[in-house]
Scaffold this motif. Structure first.
Motif, PDB file in Angstrom:
ATOM      1  N   PRO A  75      20.350  23.419   1.146  1.00  0.00           N
ATOM      2  CA  PRO A  75      19.438  24.168   2.031  1.00  0.00           C
ATOM      3  C   PRO A  75      18.686  25.226   1.231  1.00  0.00           C
ATOM      4  N   THR A  76      17.463  25.508   1.644  1.00  0.00           N
ATOM      5  CA  THR A  76      16.643  26.534   0.995  1.00  0.00           C
ATOM      6  C   THR A  76      15.768  27.170   2.066  1.00  0.00           C
ATOM      7  N   HIS A  77      14.709  27.811   1.697  1.00  0.00           N
ATOM      8  CA  HIS A  77      13.760  28.375   2.650  1.00  0.00           C
ATOM      9  C   HIS A  77      12.364  28.293   2.061  1.00  0.00           C
ATOM     10  N   GLY A  78      11.367  28.421   2.914  1.00  0.00           N
ATOM     11  CA  GLY A  78       9.985  28.242   2.481  1.00  0.00           C
ATOM     12  C   GLY A  78       9.542  29.153   1.364  1.00  0.00           C
ATOM     13  N   GLY A  79      10.106  30.354   1.293  1.00  0.00           N
ATOM     14  CA  GLY A  79       9.733  31.299   0.251  1.00  0.00           C
ATOM     15  C   GLY A  79      10.587  31.198  -0.991  1.00  0.00           C
ATOM     16  N   GLY A  80      11.549  30.262  -0.983  1.00  0.00           N
ATOM     17  CA  GLY A  80      12.425  30.092  -2.143  1.00  0.00           C
ATOM     18  C   GLY A  80      11.713  29.407  -3.287  1.00  0.00           C
ATOM     19  N   THR A  81      12.384  29.284  -4.399  1.00  0.00           N
ATOM     20  CA  THR A  81      11.820  28.594  -5.553  1.00  0.00           C
ATOM     21  C   THR A  81      12.934  27.811  -6.238  1.00  0.00           C
ATOM     22  N   CYS A  82      12.601  27.080  -7.271  1.00  0.00           N
ATOM     23  CA  CYS A  82      13.559  26.190  -7.911  1.00  0.00           C
ATOM     24  C   CYS A  82      13.350  26.212  -9.421  1.00  0.00           C
ATOM     25  N   GLU A  83      14.447  26.262 -10.174  1.00  0.00           N
ATOM     26  CA  GLU A  83      14.325  26.251 -11.632  1.00  0.00           C
ATOM     27  C   GLU A  83      13.798  24.922 -12.155  1.00  0.00           C
ATOM     28  N   ARG A  84      13.785  23.891 -11.304  1.00  0.00           N
ATOM     29  CA  ARG A  84      13.240  22.596 -11.721  1.00  0.00           C
ATOM     30  C   ARG A  84      11.730  22.533 -11.563  1.00  0.00           C
ATOM     31  N   TYR A  85      11.128  23.597 -11.052  1.00  0.00           N
ATOM     32  CA  TYR A  85       9.677  23.622 -10.878  1.00  0.00           C
ATOM     33  C   TYR A  85       9.004  23.607 -12.243  1.00  0.00           C
ATOM     34  N   ARG A  86       8.247  22.568 -12.514  1.00  0.00           N
ATOM     35  CA  ARG A  86       7.545  22.438 -13.795  1.00  0.00           C
ATOM     36  C   ARG A  86       6.099  22.037 -13.518  1.00  0.00           C
ATOM     37  N   PRO A  87       5.193  22.988 -13.489  1.00  0.00           N
ATOM     38  CA  PRO A  87       3.795  22.646 -13.208  1.00  0.00           C
ATOM     39  C   PRO A  87       3.258  21.628 -14.213  1.00  0.00           C
ATOM     40  N   GLY A  88       2.649  20.596 -13.700  1.00  0.00           N
ATOM     41  CA  GLY A  88       2.036  19.590 -14.557  1.00  0.00           C
ATOM     42  C   GLY A  88       2.981  18.518 -15.046  1.00  0.00           C
ATOM     43  N   SER A  89       4.274  18.596 -14.711  1.00  0.00           N
ATOM     44  CA  SER A  89       5.203  17.579 -15.204  1.00  0.00           C
ATOM     45  C   SER A  89       5.070  16.311 -14.383  1.00  0.00           C
ATOM     46  N   CYS A  90       5.335  15.193 -15.013  1.00  0.00           N
ATOM     47  CA  CYS A  90       5.250  13.903 -14.339  1.00  0.00           C
ATOM     48  C   CYS A  90       6.203  13.839 -13.154  1.00  0.00           C
ATOM     49  N   GLU A  91       7.349  14.493 -13.277  1.00  0.00           N
ATOM     50  CA  GLU A  91       8.343  14.499 -12.213  1.00  0.00           C
ATOM     51  C   GLU A  91       7.770  15.039 -10.905  1.00  0.00           C
ATOM     52  N   ASN A  92       6.849  15.990 -11.005  1.00  0.00           N
ATOM     53  CA  ASN A  92       6.264  16.611  -9.817  1.00  0.00           C
ATOM     54  C   ASN A  92       4.926  15.988  -9.419  1.00  0.00           C
ATOM     55  N   CYS A  93       4.573  14.880 -10.030  1.00  0.00           N
ATOM     56  CA  CYS A  93       3.267  14.256  -9.771  1.00  0.00           C
ATOM     57  C   CYS A  93       3.393  13.146  -8.730  1.00  0.00           C
ATOM     58  N   SER A  94       2.496  13.144  -7.767  1.00  0.00           N
ATOM     59  CA  SER A  94       2.538  12.120  -6.720  1.00  0.00           C
ATOM     60  C   SER A  94       2.093  10.749  -7.231  1.00  0.00           C
ATOM     61  N   ARG A  95       1.520  10.683  -8.425  1.00  0.00           N
ATOM     62  CA  ARG A  95       1.075   9.402  -8.983  1.00  0.00           C
ATOM     63  C   ARG A  95       2.112   8.752  -9.892  1.00  0.00           C
ATOM     64  N   LEU A  96       3.259   9.375 -10.043  1.00  0.00           N
ATOM     65  CA  LEU A  96       4.312   8.810 -10.881  1.00  0.00           C
ATOM     66  C   LEU A  96       4.868   7.552 -10.212  1.00  0.00           C
ATOM     67  N   ILE A  97       5.009   6.492 -10.988  1.00  0.00           N
ATOM     68  CA  ILE A  97       5.567   5.231 -10.498  1.00  0.00           C
ATOM     69  C   ILE A  97       6.879   4.986 -11.231  1.00  0.00           C
ATOM     70  N   MET A  98       7.948   4.864 -10.470  1.00  0.00           N
ATOM     71  CA  MET A  98       9.259   4.578 -11.061  1.00  0.00           C
ATOM     72  C   MET A  98       9.626   3.135 -10.752  1.00  0.00           C
ATOM     73  N   ALA A  99       9.995   2.379 -11.782  1.00  0.00           N
ATOM     74  CA  ALA A  99      10.408   0.988 -11.602  1.00  0.00           C
ATOM     75  C   ALA A  99      11.451   0.652 -12.657  1.00  0.00           C
ATOM     76  N   ASP A 100      12.607   0.186 -12.217  1.00  0.00           N
ATOM     77  CA  ASP A 100      13.696  -0.204 -13.123  1.00  0.00           C
ATOM     78  C   ASP A 100      14.083   0.925 -14.085  1.00  0.00           C
ATOM     79  N   GLY A 101      14.028   2.180 -13.602  1.00  0.00           N
ATOM     80  CA  GLY A 101      14.407   3.315 -14.432  1.00  0.00           C
ATOM     81  C   GLY A 101      13.332   3.767 -15.407  1.00  0.00           C
TER      82      GLY A 101
END
Length: 84
Positions: free
Chosen positions: A30-56
């Motif tokens: 659980p978190t809240h709208g004003g919270g943040t995360c140490e995994r936040y990485r601006p510009g990383s592929c992990e946070n990109c909606s165009r990332l395609i994952m297939a077979d790892g």
């Protein structure tokens, strides 16, 4: 001027909410709208909606090239003037 929503759960595609209840899908906690995360990485592929994952394997949906999930996109512009 800094955007007050920058690096907040309320702008993260990995956080879902129903009313006042927020959950971080990356950490399954659980978190809240004003919270943040140490995994936040601006510009990383992990946070990109165009990332395609297939077979790892990760692939950039914009270029079609294989990438690493933690790579930072060379087309990322934090000012928002240029995007993939």
């Amino acid at each position: 001027m800094t955007n007050e929503n920058y690096q907040k759960c309320r702008t993260c595609r990995f956080c879902i909410h129903s009313g006042e209840d927020w959950v971080c899908l990356l950490k399954s906690i659980p978190t809240h709208g004003g919270g943040t995360c140490e995994r936040y990485r601006p510009g990383s592929c992990e946070n990109c909606s165009r990332l395609i994952m297939a077979d790892g394997n990760a692939q950039c949906g914009a270029t079609g090239e294989e990438t690493h999930i933690l790579s930072v996109c060379s087309d990322y512009d934090p000012s928002g003037k240029r995007s993939v």
